[in-house]
Design a protein around this motif. Structure first.
Motif, PDB file in Angstrom:
ATOM      1  N   LEU A 325       0.824  -1.205   0.000  1.00  0.00           N
ATOM      2  CA  LEU A 325       0.000   0.000   0.000  1.00  0.00           C
ATOM      3  C   LEU A 325       0.861   1.258   0.000  1.00  0.00           C
ATOM      4  N   PHE A 326       1.977   1.228   0.735  1.00  0.00           N
ATOM      5  CA  PHE A 326       2.897   2.362   0.735  1.00  0.00           C
ATOM      6  C   PHE A 326       3.473   2.586  -0.655  1.00  0.00           C
ATOM      7  N   SER A 327       3.869   1.499  -1.318  1.00  0.00           N
ATOM      8  CA  SER A 327       4.434   1.607  -2.662  1.00  0.00           C
ATOM      9  C   SER A 327       3.417   2.177  -3.639  1.00  0.00           C
ATOM     10  N   ALA A 328       2.161   1.726  -3.557  1.00  0.00           N
ATOM     11  CA  ALA A 328       1.118   2.219  -4.455  1.00  0.00           C
ATOM     12  C   ALA A 328       0.882   3.710  -4.248  1.00  0.00           C
ATOM     13  N   TYR A 329       0.814   4.133  -2.996  1.00  0.00           N
ATOM     14  CA  TYR A 329       0.563   5.533  -2.700  1.00  0.00           C
ATOM     15  C   TYR A 329       1.740   6.406  -3.147  1.00  0.00           C
ATOM     16  N   ALA A 330       2.964   5.935  -2.892  1.00  0.00           N
ATOM     17  CA  ALA A 330       4.155   6.681  -3.292  1.00  0.00           C
ATOM     18  C   ALA A 330       4.239   6.796  -4.808  1.00  0.00           C
ATOM     19  N   SER A 331       3.889   5.735  -5.525  1.00  0.00           N
ATOM     20  CA  SER A 331       3.909   5.747  -6.985  1.00  0.00           C
ATOM     21  C   SER A 331       2.911   6.760  -7.526  1.00  0.00           C
ATOM     22  N   PHE A 332       1.751   6.842  -6.886  1.00  0.00           N
ATOM     23  CA  PHE A 332       0.723   7.785  -7.318  1.00  0.00           C
ATOM     24  C   PHE A 332       1.176   9.233  -7.092  1.00  0.00           C
ATOM     25  N   LEU A 333       1.848   9.494  -5.981  1.00  0.00           N
ATOM     26  CA  LEU A 333       2.267  10.849  -5.641  1.00  0.00           C
ATOM     27  C   LEU A 333       3.488  11.312  -6.445  1.00  0.00           C
TER      28      LEU A 333
END
Length: 336
Positions: A325-333
């Motif tokens: 979930l951290f990776s997904a959020y960081a990728s989006f930002l």
């Protein structure tokens, strides 16, 4: 006016094609192994992982050659690594009797360790972008042969280990009357379906990114990676239900190694310069997330947790889920 649902319908169609052809690739690949008398454990690690990773291969090549979308190519490969490790959470949830990590052979530490080395190297190379150390010969990075060499070393080490350890993969009987020619024909037919869907995927990803206003890095890392990982998902769940947990794990970890080889192939196919120097540095977050998740998996193999949090999820699976979930959020930002 183009129907806004059309790109999503195309994505669903690609997913359905890969979900149909992926298991067929595995079944006929296994038949080829049996009919040629090759080692089941060796073919399981190589042919199974390679077969289920064909969508990433053709998606990556078409993304860098036809669609000119290097972020989707790299995002797909690294995102698939993270997604493959996320599948451990699902396998753990489906293993209700006890945590799946207690049922896995510790020999997988070797493959997971090589995954840490290969994926970590890719992450470091992405961070070298514009530093003067990202040298190339023509358009190919000088580090690409090193990635290929690391992959071959990993395969050789796995071969030597499997030769010393027997019984890592179950043996199945072939279908009555099945010939090698028939098995190869069915394998190639399934592969052609995967190739067609893989070539189509990056264009669908670009359409979705433009329609939603999303970054291609985010689309490649999440949507395309999840779609091209459908074969790994289907095969791993099938293997778990058959009681072949180690086959499922070999498929996931072997696919991660092959995904790094795909990045090297994509770099050769990409003619606008070194591939990893042409993509967003946000991909480094995805790479190092995969390294962290691999480390969590190695800890799980050594510690073998016995309990679950409130009887629902083990702390290993919860850690893997939080990292994803951290990776997904960081990728989006951070992506562009």
């Amino acid at each position: 006016m183009i129907d806004p649902a059309l790109p999503w319908l195309k994505l669903a169609l690609c997913s359905a094609l890969i979900a149909f052809a992926g298991p067929a690739l595995v079944r006929n690949g296994d038949r080829i192994a049996q009919l040629t008398g090759l080692s089941r454990s060796w073919i399981g690690l190589i042919l199974l992982a390679t077969a289920t990773s064909l969508p990433e291969l053709f998606t990556g090549v078409s993304a860098v050659t036809i669609a000119d979308a290097p972020n989707i190519a790299v995002g797909d490969a690294l995102g698939s690594c993270v997604f493959n490790l996320l599948m451990l959470v699902l396998l753990d949830e489906l293993s209700r009797r006890d945590p799946v990590y207690r049922r896995i052979d510790q020999g997988h530490i070797l493959t997971a360790g090589f995954g840490v080395i290969l994926i970590g190297t890719v992450g470091a190379l992405i961070l070298l972008r514009g530093s003067g150390l990202d040298a190339s010969v023509r358009h190919v990075s000088v580090y690409t042969p090193f990635l290929v060499l690391l992959y071959l070393i990993a395969m050789r080490a796995a071969f030597d280990f499997q030769r010393r350890v027997t019984g890592t993969l179950p043996v199945h009987e072939t279908d009555a009357g099945m010939t090698l020619r028939q098995a190869i024909g069915r394998y190639l037919l399934a592969a052609s379906i995967v190739v067609a869907a893989g070539i189509w995927l990056p264009f669908v990803g670009v359409d979705i990114a433009e329609q939603m206003g999303w970054q291609t890095t985010f689309v490649g890392t999440l949507l395309i990676a999840a779609t091209t990982s459908v074969p790994e998902l289907v095969v791993s769940i099938s293997a778990l239900r058959m009681g072949a947990v180690d086959m499922a794990i070999s498929n996931l970890l072997g696919s991660n190694l092959f995904d790094v080889l795909i990045i090297a192939i994509d770099d050769i196919a990409y003619t606008n310069g070194p591939l990893l120097s042409s993509v967003s540095t946000a991909h480094a977050v995805t790479a190092f997330t995969a390294v962290i998740m691999s480390g969590i998996f190695i800890v799980a193999l050594l510690f073998k947790p016995e309990s679950r949090i409130r009887g629902t999820i083990s702390w290993i699976s919860l850690s893997l889920l939080m990292a994803y979930l951290f990776s997904a959020y960081a990728s989006f930002l951070l992506g562009h």
